[in-house]
Design a protein around this motif. Sequence first.
Motif, mmCIF file in Angstrom:
data_model
loop_
_atom_site.group_PDB
_atom_site.id
_atom_site.type_symbol
_atom_site.label_atom_id
_atom_site.label_comp_id
_atom_site.label_asym_id
_atom_site.label_seq_id
_atom_site.Cartn_x
_atom_site.Cartn_y
_atom_site.Cartn_z
ATOM 1 N N VAL A 188 31.591 41.142 -5.655
ATOM 2 C CA VAL A 188 33.050 41.623 -5.648
ATOM 3 C C VAL A 188 32.901 43.087 -6.328
ATOM 4 O O VAL A 188 33.591 44.050 -6.113
ATOM 5 C CB VAL A 188 33.873 40.737 -6.247
ATOM 6 N N LEU A 189 32.273 43.255 -7.511
ATOM 7 C CA LEU A 189 32.244 44.104 -8.579
ATOM 8 C C LEU A 189 31.478 45.379 -7.821
ATOM 9 O O LEU A 189 31.867 46.505 -7.858
ATOM 10 C CB LEU A 189 31.327 43.733 -9.730
ATOM 11 N N SER A 190 30.581 45.212 -6.922
ATOM 12 C CA SER A 190 29.803 46.258 -6.341
ATOM 13 C C SER A 190 30.858 46.945 -5.278
ATOM 14 O O SER A 190 30.534 48.114 -5.111
ATOM 15 C CB SER A 190 28.638 45.796 -5.506
ATOM 16 N N ALA A 198 41.819 46.548 -6.805
ATOM 17 C CA ALA A 198 40.811 46.192 -5.911
ATOM 18 C C ALA A 198 39.998 44.486 -6.354
ATOM 19 O O ALA A 198 39.855 43.770 -5.601
ATOM 20 C CB ALA A 198 39.637 47.070 -5.755
ATOM 21 N N LEU A 199 39.825 44.634 -7.606
ATOM 22 C CA LEU A 199 39.444 43.313 -8.253
ATOM 23 C C LEU A 199 40.306 42.387 -7.926
ATOM 24 O O LEU A 199 39.871 41.215 -7.560
ATOM 25 C CB LEU A 199 39.060 43.371 -9.735
ATOM 26 N N SER A 200 41.610 42.491 -8.141
ATOM 27 C CA SER A 200 42.364 41.072 -8.114
ATOM 28 C C SER A 200 42.533 41.046 -6.721
ATOM 29 O O SER A 200 42.570 39.761 -6.294
ATOM 30 C CB SER A 200 44.057 41.711 -8.731
ATOM 31 N N LEU A 201 42.878 41.921 -5.784
ATOM 32 C CA LEU A 201 43.019 41.657 -4.179
ATOM 33 C C LEU A 201 41.797 40.793 -3.826
ATOM 34 O O LEU A 201 41.726 39.775 -3.167
ATOM 35 C CB LEU A 201 43.188 42.698 -3.587
ATOM 36 N N ALA A 202 40.554 41.204 -4.018
ATOM 37 C CA ALA A 202 39.269 40.821 -3.527
ATOM 38 C C ALA A 202 38.783 39.450 -4.176
ATOM 39 O O ALA A 202 38.590 38.649 -3.425
ATOM 40 C CB ALA A 202 37.894 41.921 -4.075
ATOM 41 N N ALA A 203 39.272 39.355 -5.326
ATOM 42 C CA ALA A 203 39.082 37.906 -5.877
ATOM 43 C C ALA A 203 39.962 36.908 -5.156
ATOM 44 O O ALA A 203 39.553 35.897 -5.116
ATOM 45 C CB ALA A 203 39.548 37.918 -7.398
ATOM 46 N N ALA A 204 41.189 37.358 -5.062
ATOM 47 C CA ALA A 204 42.459 36.470 -4.223
ATOM 48 C C ALA A 204 41.523 35.765 -3.028
ATOM 49 O O ALA A 204 41.844 34.911 -2.686
ATOM 50 C CB ALA A 204 43.587 37.041 -4.342
ATOM 51 N N VAL A 205 41.153 36.991 -2.167
ATOM 52 C CA VAL A 205 40.685 36.769 -0.939
ATOM 53 C C VAL A 205 39.398 35.926 -0.904
ATOM 54 O O VAL A 205 39.133 34.848 -0.209
ATOM 55 C CB VAL A 205 40.426 38.118 -0.063
ATOM 56 N N ALA A 206 38.482 36.265 -1.772
ATOM 57 C CA ALA A 206 37.302 35.584 -1.846
ATOM 58 C C ALA A 206 37.395 34.140 -2.440
ATOM 59 O O ALA A 206 36.685 33.278 -1.676
ATOM 60 C CB ALA A 206 36.116 36.254 -2.930
ATOM 61 N N VAL A 207 38.278 33.746 -3.268
ATOM 62 C CA VAL A 207 38.496 32.404 -3.577
ATOM 63 C C VAL A 207 39.049 31.689 -2.476
ATOM 64 O O VAL A 207 38.520 30.753 -2.265
ATOM 65 C CB VAL A 207 39.708 32.526 -4.527
ATOM 66 N N VAL A 213 32.100 33.155 -0.481
ATOM 67 C CA VAL A 213 31.962 33.256 -1.958
ATOM 68 C C VAL A 213 30.407 32.552 -1.985
ATOM 69 O O VAL A 213 29.654 33.174 -2.692
ATOM 70 C CB VAL A 213 32.691 32.224 -2.621
ATOM 71 N N LYS A 214 30.046 31.647 -1.317
ATOM 72 C CA LYS A 214 28.958 31.152 -1.020
ATOM 73 C C LYS A 214 27.728 32.062 -0.612
ATOM 74 O O LYS A 214 26.671 32.039 -0.889
ATOM 75 C CB LYS A 214 28.675 29.855 -0.525
ATOM 76 N N SER A 215 28.001 32.879 0.362
ATOM 77 C CA SER A 215 27.035 33.630 1.559
ATOM 78 C C SER A 215 27.141 34.896 0.720
ATOM 79 O O SER A 215 26.219 35.753 1.217
ATOM 80 C CB SER A 215 27.228 33.634 2.608
ATOM 81 N N GLY A 216 27.978 35.526 -0.088
ATOM 82 C CA GLY A 216 27.952 36.913 -0.458
ATOM 83 C C GLY A 216 29.358 37.514 0.143
ATOM 84 O O GLY A 216 29.238 37.912 1.540
ATOM 85 N N TRP A 217 30.294 37.689 -0.707
ATOM 86 C CA TRP A 217 31.326 37.957 -0.260
ATOM 87 C C TRP A 217 31.480 39.668 0.338
ATOM 88 O O TRP A 217 30.844 40.623 -0.237
ATOM 89 C CB TRP A 217 32.469 38.065 -1.276
ATOM 90 N N LYS A 218 32.006 39.931 1.431
ATOM 91 C CA LYS A 218 32.266 41.369 1.825
ATOM 92 C C LYS A 218 33.799 41.570 2.025
ATOM 93 O O LYS A 218 34.457 40.675 2.473
ATOM 94 C CB LYS A 218 31.526 41.670 3.000
ATOM 95 N N LYS A 344 22.755 53.253 0.278
ATOM 96 C CA LYS A 344 22.742 51.674 0.506
ATOM 97 C C LYS A 344 21.594 51.359 1.247
ATOM 98 O O LYS A 344 21.704 50.047 1.632
ATOM 99 C CB LYS A 344 23.958 51.627 1.314
ATOM 100 N N GLU A 345 20.779 52.153 1.325
ATOM 101 C CA GLU A 345 19.316 51.756 1.978
ATOM 102 C C GLU A 345 18.290 51.121 0.910
ATOM 103 O O GLU A 345 18.704 50.731 -0.073
ATOM 104 C CB GLU A 345 18.829 52.705 2.824
ATOM 105 N N ALA A 346 17.272 51.102 0.964
ATOM 106 C CA ALA A 346 15.927 50.708 0.155
ATOM 107 C C ALA A 346 16.170 51.503 -1.119
ATOM 108 O O ALA A 346 15.678 50.957 -2.221
ATOM 109 C CB ALA A 346 14.756 50.703 0.799
#
Length: 687
Positions: A188-190, A198-207, A213-218, A344-346
């Motif tokens: 979420v931070l990235s 953005a933190l609040s909205l993303a956290a609400a959705v990710a929860v 949450v388990k596999s890596g949130w996007k 965003k690559e290597a």
Amino acid sequence: MIEGECVRQRGALGDVLEAARDRAFVGRNMELALFRSALAGETGACPVHFLHGPGGIGKSTLVRRLAREGLRAGRAVIEVDGRTVAPTPQGFTAAVGDIPAEPGVVLLVDTFERCQGLEGWLRNEFLLGLPLGSVVVLAGRRAPDARWTSDPGWSQLLRVTSLRNLPPDDAARLLHARGLPAGAHQAVLSFTGGNPLALSLAAAVAVREEGGVKSGWKPSQDVIATLLSKLLGDIPTPAHRRALEICAHSYVTSESLLRALVGAQAPELFAWLRQQPFIEATDAGLFPHDVVREALEADLRWRDPDGFADMHRAVHQYLVERVRTVSDAQLLQATSPLIYLYRKEASANFHKWRDGDHVKDEPYAEEDRERVLELAETAEGGESADICRFWLDHQPEAFRVYRSTQTGEIVAFFAWLRLREPLGADIDPIVDAAWAHARSAAPLRPGEYIALARFHVHPPVYQRTSPPMDLMHWRGLGEIFRADRQAWTFVVKRDDGHWDAYMHHFAMPSVGRRPRVGPHPYVLFGHDWRAQPVGPWLEERSNTILAHKLRRGASSSSGEHAELVVLSRPEFDTAVRDALRAIRRPDALARNPLNHSRVVTQSATALRTLLINGIDALREGRSGDKHHRALTTTYIAGALTQEAAAERLGLPFSTYRRHLTSGIERLIDLLWRSELNGTAVTGGDPT
């Protein structure tokens, strides 16, 4: 309305709501301390505070918290929302209502950008009539008018604060308060970059999305769309949105970049970008806050992948041309935006990007010698320092030093050696290994040279990501992009595996040689630019960014690029003669090694067409018409024998043979120059 009355009317439910908000509030310690200082009437505290920042940065949340602080201090608190105020003095006065006569009122105006036209009236009339001890907070997207700070009176009474993203620790506390497991914080931070909304909205959705949450949130497209509407506000026209998307994709955006991509509207669009609260300005140009950048890019990639690809290629081409044409003094400033496109690559974990401001890149000077040798010995040992001393004597111009912008001390150095002969091979095992590989794999041809990134020395974090390492990499890549007749580039690193994946991603794998200097083993990475020139190399790197977003028919990044053959001059001469003899036999011509040479692949024409163009180009030189006629009659027109060709030209056979031999030699010379220099075979032959 006086807030104290409202709180008493809300009762228990209101208290629960405010308590929940208090628990979720994080950070803003400096802003709270300044406000409390004003409430306490401390000496030097400013009674008027102007908070500004982009949408979603937490202005409204902070204003609510300041209201609570005022109430707890026993003050009368008046809150005004600029969205509900008629932007006139009468409308504002009506929204404020009756101001208590006793001193110490707290006036909080949120969404001030909606009534910012009242600044002059507030400054010169309204605020002057408030009781002594009053504290005022104006919070909006735009910074205050410069007349506040230029006035010698207001400059002592006004505190202007630009609200920024939450620092990492505070951002993590916010996510924890929203119930997000610690294992999901980094994903979420990235994306959010510390933007509170953005933190609040993303956290609400990710929860809610436990699997995410388990596999890596996007972020979902709904999250992105919501963020954009909150962060950007109204965008006047599609052209303005295009300018925003270019700004989001680019490291920094200058008016010159916009002009290259959008044309005559560039000055207007640049001026508009500059005024936006989510845009920052630097000496090099403009860039957006991280969450705006991420949301805009993600939205465009999803909404219009072809448009994203077109924009990327246009930005990429502009930046490539700029690197190739700027002065040496501007090389780093031109190279870093190009490399940033690959963030965003290597390369993502191998650069610190804006942290490069901690050091400055300078050419080596003789007075730097002892410090450079000291750094070499500290990081690599005495034998490496002796080798460094040799190269300082023989190629001092190859060295760059990195000086701390705070102390002025040299903290790192780098060397970019250019070698046309095996100088130092008996002194330096790294140079010896580079020459050995070049000789065995693809020897140099006349006029070519080897480039070797010989030293990357920054002792505190030796050969790990740091601001000096950023600048070293960018300078090396800039030298590659601008090089003329560079056959090989070699990069040497300590043999610990740290750089293997990064170098392989950029088509510079290990060449299999691991020389030692003193007790330390090193690994040599290399690339033959004659086998894959800079143009195709950059295109392949660029296409990795687009991945499956490429339009149909575009080349992919899956490694389908065919490597070129590197022919010696005798091999090249033979291949041209064979191609002329096979010019009317497509099957035989298809097997000619010239098909995989630089002169053919960079011209983007078939070998037969290239030969015809070369023969036509001979007309411009001395005796050109004779040479052109001899080659055309013999090979293009397809005379059965050379005797028949001489007869068709009306020449004695000996004269015809002389013209043909000279013409073939000139054609080979012309093609060879194009092979070495990467130039097109379209103009006349000057010889």
